[in-house]
Design a protein around this motif. Structure first.
Motif, PDB file in Angstrom:
ATOM      1  N   TYR A 273       0.842  -1.194   0.000  1.00 55.07           N
ATOM      2  CA  TYR A 273       0.000   0.000   0.000  1.00 55.07           C
ATOM      3  C   TYR A 273       0.879   1.247   0.000  1.00 55.07           C
ATOM      4  CZ  TYR A 273      -3.571  -3.312   1.602  1.00 55.07           C
ATOM      5  OH  TYR A 273      -4.419  -4.373   1.712  1.00 55.07           O
ATOM      6  N   LYS A 274       0.295   2.349  -0.475  1.00 57.84           N
ATOM      7  CA  LYS A 274       1.008   3.619  -0.387  1.00 57.84           C
ATOM      8  C   LYS A 274       0.012   4.760  -0.224  1.00 57.84           C
ATOM      9  CE  LYS A 274       1.378   4.975  -5.281  1.00 57.84           C
ATOM     10  NZ  LYS A 274       2.323   5.343  -6.360  1.00 57.84           N
ATOM     11  N   PHE A 275       0.492   5.815   0.415  1.00 54.80           N
ATOM     12  CA  PHE A 275      -0.299   7.032   0.601  1.00 54.80           C
ATOM     13  C   PHE A 275       0.627   8.201   0.304  1.00 54.80           C
ATOM     14  CE2 PHE A 275      -1.815  10.645   3.035  1.00 54.80           C
ATOM     15  CZ  PHE A 275      -3.189  10.623   2.807  1.00 54.80           C
ATOM     16  N   VAL A 276       0.205   9.082  -0.594  1.00 52.69           N
ATOM     17  CA  VAL A 276       1.031  10.207  -1.019  1.00 52.69           C
ATOM     18  C   VAL A 276       0.535  11.476  -0.336  1.00 52.69           C
ATOM     19  CG1 VAL A 276       1.883  11.561  -2.960  1.00 52.69           C
ATOM     20  CG2 VAL A 276       1.463   9.106  -3.240  1.00 52.69           C
ATOM     21  N   ASN A 277       1.440  12.128   0.391  1.00 49.61           N
ATOM     22  CA  ASN A 277       1.127  13.387   1.068  1.00 49.61           C
ATOM     23  C   ASN A 277       1.813  14.526   0.314  1.00 49.61           C
ATOM     24  OD1 ASN A 277       1.686  14.764   4.407  1.00 49.61           O
ATOM     25  ND2 ASN A 277       0.017  15.099   2.985  1.00 49.61           N
ATOM     26  N   ASN A 278       1.028  15.330  -0.387  1.00 50.61           N
ATOM     27  CA  ASN A 278       1.560  16.420  -1.204  1.00 50.61           C
ATOM     28  C   ASN A 278       1.580  17.738  -0.433  1.00 50.61           C
ATOM     29  OD1 ASN A 278       1.956  15.122  -3.881  1.00 50.61           O
ATOM     30  ND2 ASN A 278      -0.258  14.750  -3.717  1.00 50.61           N
ATOM     31  N   HIS A 279       2.284  18.710  -1.008  1.00 53.47           N
ATOM     32  CA  HIS A 279       2.337  20.081  -0.490  1.00 53.47           C
ATOM     33  C   HIS A 279       2.916  20.125   0.927  1.00 53.47           C
ATOM     34  CE1 HIS A 279      -0.072  20.855  -3.996  1.00 53.47           C
ATOM     35  NE2 HIS A 279      -1.065  20.116  -3.529  1.00 53.47           N
ATOM     36  N   VAL A 280       3.940  19.320   1.157  1.00 57.35           N
ATOM     37  CA  VAL A 280       4.635  19.312   2.443  1.00 57.35           C
ATOM     38  C   VAL A 280       5.843  20.238   2.325  1.00 57.35           C
ATOM     39  CG1 VAL A 280       5.698  17.884   4.211  1.00 57.35           C
ATOM     40  CG2 VAL A 280       3.931  16.917   2.728  1.00 57.35           C
ATOM     41  N   LYS A 281       5.999  21.163   3.230  1.00 55.15           N
ATOM     42  CA  LYS A 281       7.069  22.152   3.124  1.00 55.15           C
ATOM     43  C   LYS A 281       8.442  21.510   3.279  1.00 55.15           C
ATOM     44  CE  LYS A 281       4.538  26.272   4.659  1.00 55.15           C
ATOM     45  NZ  LYS A 281       4.496  27.368   5.657  1.00 55.15           N
ATOM     46  N   ASN A 282       9.338  21.848   2.368  1.00 52.41           N
ATOM     47  CA  ASN A 282      10.709  21.361   2.457  1.00 52.41           C
ATOM     48  C   ASN A 282      11.409  21.932   3.690  1.00 52.41           C
ATOM     49  OD1 ASN A 282      10.322  20.024   0.066  1.00 52.41           O
ATOM     50  ND2 ASN A 282      11.553  21.410  -1.182  1.00 52.41           N
ATOM     51  N   GLY A 283      12.328  21.143   4.247  1.00 52.07           N
ATOM     52  CA  GLY A 283      13.157  21.617   5.348  1.00 52.07           C
ATOM     53  C   GLY A 283      12.527  21.536   6.717  1.00 52.07           C
ATOM     54  N   TRP A 284      11.265  21.140   6.785  1.00 52.68           N
ATOM     55  CA  TRP A 284      10.574  21.034   8.072  1.00 52.68           C
ATOM     56  C   TRP A 284      10.587  19.585   8.543  1.00 52.68           C
ATOM     57  CZ3 TRP A 284       8.394  25.083  10.838  1.00 52.68           C
ATOM     58  CH2 TRP A 284       8.326  26.307  10.177  1.00 52.68           C
ATOM     59  N   LEU A 285      10.770  19.411   9.854  1.00 61.56           N
ATOM     60  CA  LEU A 285      10.685  18.071  10.428  1.00 61.56           C
ATOM     61  C   LEU A 285       9.238  17.604  10.394  1.00 61.56           C
ATOM     62  CD1 LEU A 285      11.815  15.643  11.994  1.00 61.56           C
ATOM     63  CD2 LEU A 285      11.407  16.930  14.102  1.00 61.56           C
ATOM     64  N   ASN A 286       9.012  16.475   9.768  1.00 64.24           N
ATOM     65  CA  ASN A 286       7.699  15.836   9.736  1.00 64.24           C
ATOM     66  C   ASN A 286       7.847  14.410  10.235  1.00 64.24           C
ATOM     67  OD1 ASN A 286       5.468  17.459   7.896  1.00 64.24           O
ATOM     68  ND2 ASN A 286       7.578  18.004   7.392  1.00 64.24           N
ATOM     69  N   TYR A 287       6.752  13.801  10.630  1.00 63.50           N
ATOM     70  CA  TYR A 287       6.795  12.382  10.958  1.00 63.50           C
ATOM     71  C   TYR A 287       5.477  11.744  10.555  1.00 63.50           C
ATOM     72  CZ  TYR A 287       5.157  14.686  15.267  1.00 63.50           C
ATOM     73  OH  TYR A 287       4.532  15.507  16.170  1.00 63.50           O
ATOM     74  N   TYR A 288       5.568  10.455  10.252  1.00 55.98           N
ATOM     75  CA  TYR A 288       4.422   9.711   9.733  1.00 55.98           C
ATOM     76  C   TYR A 288       4.323   8.365  10.441  1.00 55.98           C
ATOM     77  CZ  TYR A 288       4.288  13.175   6.027  1.00 55.98           C
ATOM     78  OH  TYR A 288       4.191  14.357   5.335  1.00 55.98           O
ATOM     79  N   ALA A 289       3.102   7.865  10.532  1.00 57.80           N
ATOM     80  CA  ALA A 289       2.863   6.555  11.129  1.00 57.80           C
ATOM     81  C   ALA A 289       1.632   5.939  10.484  1.00 57.80           C
ATOM     82  CB  ALA A 289       2.661   6.666  12.638  1.00 57.80           C
ATOM     83  N   VAL A 290       1.623   4.624  10.411  1.00 60.11           N
ATOM     84  CA  VAL A 290       0.458   3.881   9.938  1.00 60.11           C
ATOM     85  C   VAL A 290       0.067   2.894  11.030  1.00 60.11           C
ATOM     86  CG1 VAL A 290      -0.468   2.305   8.200  1.00 60.11           C
ATOM     87  CG2 VAL A 290       1.163   4.083   7.529  1.00 60.11           C
ATOM     88  N   THR A 291      -1.197   2.891  11.401  1.00 57.59           N
ATOM     89  CA  THR A 291      -1.685   1.944  12.399  1.00 57.59           C
ATOM     90  C   THR A 291      -2.703   1.004  11.761  1.00 57.59           C
ATOM     91  OG1 THR A 291      -3.540   3.340  13.109  1.00 57.59           O
ATOM     92  CG2 THR A 291      -1.411   3.672  14.214  1.00 57.59           C
ATOM     93  N   ALA A 292      -2.887  -0.130  12.405  1.00 53.98           N
ATOM     94  CA  ALA A 292      -3.939  -1.074  12.009  1.00 53.98           C
ATOM     95  C   ALA A 292      -4.906  -1.208  13.178  1.00 53.98           C
ATOM     96  CB  ALA A 292      -3.331  -2.430  11.662  1.00 53.98           C
ATOM     97  N   TYR A 293      -6.190  -1.335  12.876  1.00 55.56           N
ATOM     98  CA  TYR A 293      -7.166  -1.484  13.954  1.00 55.56           C
ATOM     99  C   TYR A 293      -8.122  -2.629  13.644  1.00 55.56           C
ATOM    100  CZ  TYR A 293     -10.339   1.316  10.966  1.00 55.56           C
ATOM    101  OH  TYR A 293     -11.109   1.794   9.931  1.00 55.56           O
ATOM    102  N   ASP A 294      -8.712  -3.169  14.718  1.00 57.97           N
ATOM    103  CA  ASP A 294      -9.629  -4.294  14.548  1.00 57.97           C
ATOM    104  C   ASP A 294     -11.072  -3.830  14.731  1.00 57.97           C
ATOM    105  OD1 ASP A 294     -10.160  -4.144  17.301  1.00 57.97           O
ATOM    106  OD2 ASP A 294      -8.690  -5.678  17.804  1.00 57.97           O
ATOM    107  N   ARG A 295     -12.002  -4.755  14.624  1.00 58.59           N
ATOM    108  CA  ARG A 295     -13.417  -4.385  14.711  1.00 58.59           C
ATOM    109  C   ARG A 295     -13.971  -4.522  16.124  1.00 58.59           C
ATOM    110  NH1 ARG A 295     -13.417  -9.201  11.560  1.00 58.59           N
ATOM    111  NH2 ARG A 295     -14.330 -11.012  12.616  1.00 58.59           N
ATOM    112  N   GLY A 296     -13.094  -4.865  17.097  1.00 58.74           N
ATOM    113  CA  GLY A 296     -13.558  -5.004  18.464  1.00 58.74           C
ATOM    114  C   GLY A 296     -14.209  -6.354  18.705  1.00 58.74           C
ATOM    115  N   ASP A 297     -14.539  -6.583  19.967  1.00 53.98           N
ATOM    116  CA  ASP A 297     -15.146  -7.861  20.355  1.00 53.98           C
ATOM    117  C   ASP A 297     -16.274  -7.578  21.344  1.00 53.98           C
ATOM    118  OD1 ASP A 297     -15.829 -10.403  21.049  1.00 53.98           O
ATOM    119  OD2 ASP A 297     -13.847 -11.005  21.762  1.00 53.98           O
TER     120      ASP A 297
END
Length: 717
Positions: A542-566
């Motif tokens: 999978y991929k997700f493209v994040n556009n219009h992000v300012k150059n030179g700035w510290l950014n961070y990204y994360a992907v989580t997975a979640y379940d449907r509960g019980d």
């Protein structure tokens, strides 16, 4: 204040000196290991002490007891104690003996109080699968209990169980102690660390009525508050209050949490609790009593609160371990009966009696014969205030929640806490009590990022989708969430922003999520078929493209997975940790592999005072050189032609030469940009003015190898 800081330093100095003296007989002292998977960073040593006194270790100040250690919100990076240490007391031939890892007011090595010595190294194990890209997965073991186990051992004697190691007033109990600490990265279980102690009697004497306690030199404080550069300079030791929480949990048991908090919360910078509690052991809960004591640091004769005085002898220490301090009444005390005068309070939480054999019909007394062992399990628990009113059960609600999760983890199958596997408790039908069981969200998705000019692309694998929930025994994966954030020291934005959420588009899941399906994020080839990409030998789906992000700035990204509960188990949907796979990036222009087109540039240009990405102080400033070759030499000059600095650049550059970029976060850069901290090669801050620079292409595979290009930039301070 001076004495207390010296005390912190001498503890660390002692461990170094002491280990060198006895290295032929014992293991070297270790004090640079801490729990890193969750939000509670707790230093664990192999000599019975917790915490590191906020001393620099290998040039860094590691977490001592910090919550939240992984946040980028400075106000939430709260420390809770400099040191804590195990006390073990027992009665041998009618004599009360206590072996302590640490006590107040000891300044010299070999003195009374440092009575536990290393008997093993620290072994790290993890239950996080070896197929994960999480760095902790290198320690994967099928025998691990938690996401991060730290295992070690220490003892209270020297060469033989009666050897007191020449420590004055120390009569060893003759015990070997094994410690296993457990930590998790789940969002509901990342604020506590469980401490599992096994105590073995290796002497030839029976030990009666063992009590285990934690001496804690708590000081809830934030190192970022008022003085960033001097540890301890941004807070005071003397504005803390202690308490003892005996509220009743959902199982009708008293929680029994010794806790401390900063009285005023330091203007919002230290609104947090530290708590110590007992979870269980080989002696079941109905037969064990918890006890609480507190005193002012090194004060053995407190005129304001006479019963709140420091114990000086083994007899007095055992008395503290085996009984609680008398509560007071009147204006000098809180509503709960404890001193309301803020100070540098020490607290001692203890529980007992423990042993292996009951000596009374009602199990109110126990003994530990030679060769036998007993087990004591405690927890260090932290929590943010729930609201900003005065201390109360309502404000301690998060402390209750986190403590209850620690208790639930320990209980495992033993839901009624009686140390007996009842008929309806054996979930896996193995005939044994399985402890340290927590509900599990899907695994953290393995993730990679690619940075370019104002673009960040996030890739991840489908490793979470076939996970079988250990409680429901079903594959209950539901979807993904993609998070991102911009972070600067001078910015108060929320830590994470939800960039996208995608879940299964199934009829039977219509009440869960948005039923978006995965078409938007699935990697598709030129024929419209599902495909994958390979990055550094790993395949991503999978991929997700994040556009219009300012150059030179510290950014961070994360992907989580979640379940449907019980719903049958009364569990809401669970999500993997947003911190577990977070990756830091600085977007920027990539280098041209074939040729070096265009001219190099500098931004911001002009540089005016402090850029918003700058930190505090002259060394936390920076500008960026952009559009660089894969390998280059950057030279900076004054208008008069004087050489100011030389920067060596290659495409693997991660900012290690700039204070404002934290190399320990291993940020990913584009390869075509390089930061400069405005410090000359003579280690001086540059003055305002116009500067010239040259960039020489040193990429011998480039068509423009050896070419030099020029530019200029303006500094206004």
């Amino acid at each position: 204040m001076i004495k207390k800081l010296l005390y912190k330093f001498h503890i660390l100095l002692f461990t170094v000196l002491f280990s060198s003296v006895i290295s032929a007989q014992y293991f070297e002292d270790i004090y640079d290991k801490y729990t890193s998977v969750g939000q509670l960073g707790l230093t664990v040593t192999n000599f019975g002490v917790l915490g590191n006194g906020w001393n620099k270790i290998n040039g860094r100040i590691l977490p001592s007891c910090q919550y939240k250690q992984n946040t980028e919100i400075l106000r939430d990076q709260v420390e809770h104690f400099s040191y804590a240490g195990l006390w073990i007391g027992g009665v041998v031939n009618g004599q009360r003996l206590v072996s302590t890892a640490i006590v107040d007011g000891v300044f010299e090595s070999g003195q009374e109080g440092f009575e536990l010595s290393a008997a093993d190294n620290i072994d790290i194990k993890s239950s996080i699968s070896s197929t994960s890209l999480d760095s902790i997965a290198q320690y994967f073991s099928p025998y691990a209990t938690s996401h991060q186990d730290l295992k070690t051992a220490f003892r209270d004697y020297g060469t033989i169980p009666t050897d007191n190691m020449n420590i004055p007033n120390h009569t060893p109990l003759g015990i070997d102690i094994r410690l296993e600490s457990y930590a998790w990265n789940y969002s509901f279980a990342d604020a506590f660390v469980i401490l599992n102690y096994s105590i073995k009697n290796v002497s030839d004497q029976t030990i009666e009525n063992i009590y285990a306690g934690f001496w804690t030199d708590a000081s809830v404080a934030n190192m970022n508050y008022t003085n960033k550069y001097e540890p301890g300079g941004g807070f005071t030791w003397y504005d803390n209050l202690d308490g003892y929480d005996t509220s009743i949990d959902d199982s009708e048991y008293s929680r029994d949490i010794a806790y401390q908090y900063d009285l005023d919360g330091d203007d919002g910078w230290a609104q947090s609790y530290i708590g110590i509690t007992w979870l269980g052991g080989n002696v079941s809960r109905p037969y064990v009593q918890s006890h609480y004591n507190q005193w002012v640091w090194t004060n053995s004769n407190n005129s304001s609160y006479p019963v709140y005085s420091m114990p000086l002898t083994d007899y007095e220490r055992y008395q503290k371990l085996s009984s609680s301090v008398q509560k007071g009444t009147g204006p000098e005390y809180t509503a709960a009966g404890y001193p309301n005068e803020p100070n540098s309070w020490i607290f001692l939480f203890s529980a007992g009696p423990f042993g292996s054999v009951p000596t009374e019909p009602d199990s109110s007394a126990w003994e530990l014969p030679p060769g036998d062992s007993c087990n004591v399990v405690m927890a260090v628990v932290t929590a943010k205030w729930n609201g900003t009113e005065d201390d109360s059960p309502t404000r301690r609600r998060n402390l209750h929640v986190n403590s209850d999760w620690a208790q639930r983890a320990y209980n495992g199958e033993d839901k009624n806490r009686n140390n007996i596997l009842d008929d309806d408790e054996d979930l896996d039908e193995d005939g044994e009590i399985d402890r340290y069981i927590l509900p599990e969200p899907p695994p953290v998705p393995n993730m990679a990022v690619d940075v370019d000019d104002q673009v960040v692309t996030v890739y991840w694998q489908s490793n979470a989708e076939n996970f079988i929930d250990p409680i429901s025994r079903e594959m209950d994966f539901e979807g993904y969430r993609i998070y991102g954030a911009r972070k600067t020291v001078n910015d108060s934005n929320e830590e994470f922003t939800l960039l996208g959420e995608f879940d299964l588009a199934l009829t039977e899941h219509m009440g869960i999520g948005y039923n978006t399906g995965f078409e938007y994020i699935r990697i598709i080839n030129d024929f419209g078929d599902q495909d994958s990409v390979e990055i550094d030998g790993n395949v991503y789906h999978y991929k997700f493209v994040n556009n219009h992000v300012k150059n030179g700035w510290l950014n961070y990204y994360a992907v989580t997975a979640y379940d449907r509960g019980d719903p049958d188990a009364n569990l809401a949907s669970l999500e993997s940790s947003v911190y577990a796979n977070r990756q830091y990036v600085y977007p920027g222009v990539k280098p041209d592999a074939a040729n070096w087109e265009g001219n190099p540039s500098v931004y911001p240009n002009p540089y005016k005072g402090q850029a918003r990405w700058d930190g505090y102080g002259s060394r936390a400033q920076m500008i960026w050189f952009s559009n660089l070759p894969r390998k280059a030499e950057i030279r900076i000059f004054t208008l008069a032609g004087d050489l100011v600095d030389i920067l060596d650049h290659d495409q693997e550059y991660q900012g290690s030469d700039v204070y404002n970029i934290d190399e320990y976060k291993t940020p990913q850069l584009s390869g075509g940009e390089h930061a400069w901290d405005l410090i000359t090669r003579d280690d001086q801050a540059i003055a305002s003015g116009l500067y010239l620079f040259t960039v020489k292409n040193l990429d011998n595979e480039s068509l423009s190898y050896g070419k030099v290009k020029e530019g200029k930039f303006l500094i206004i301070k």
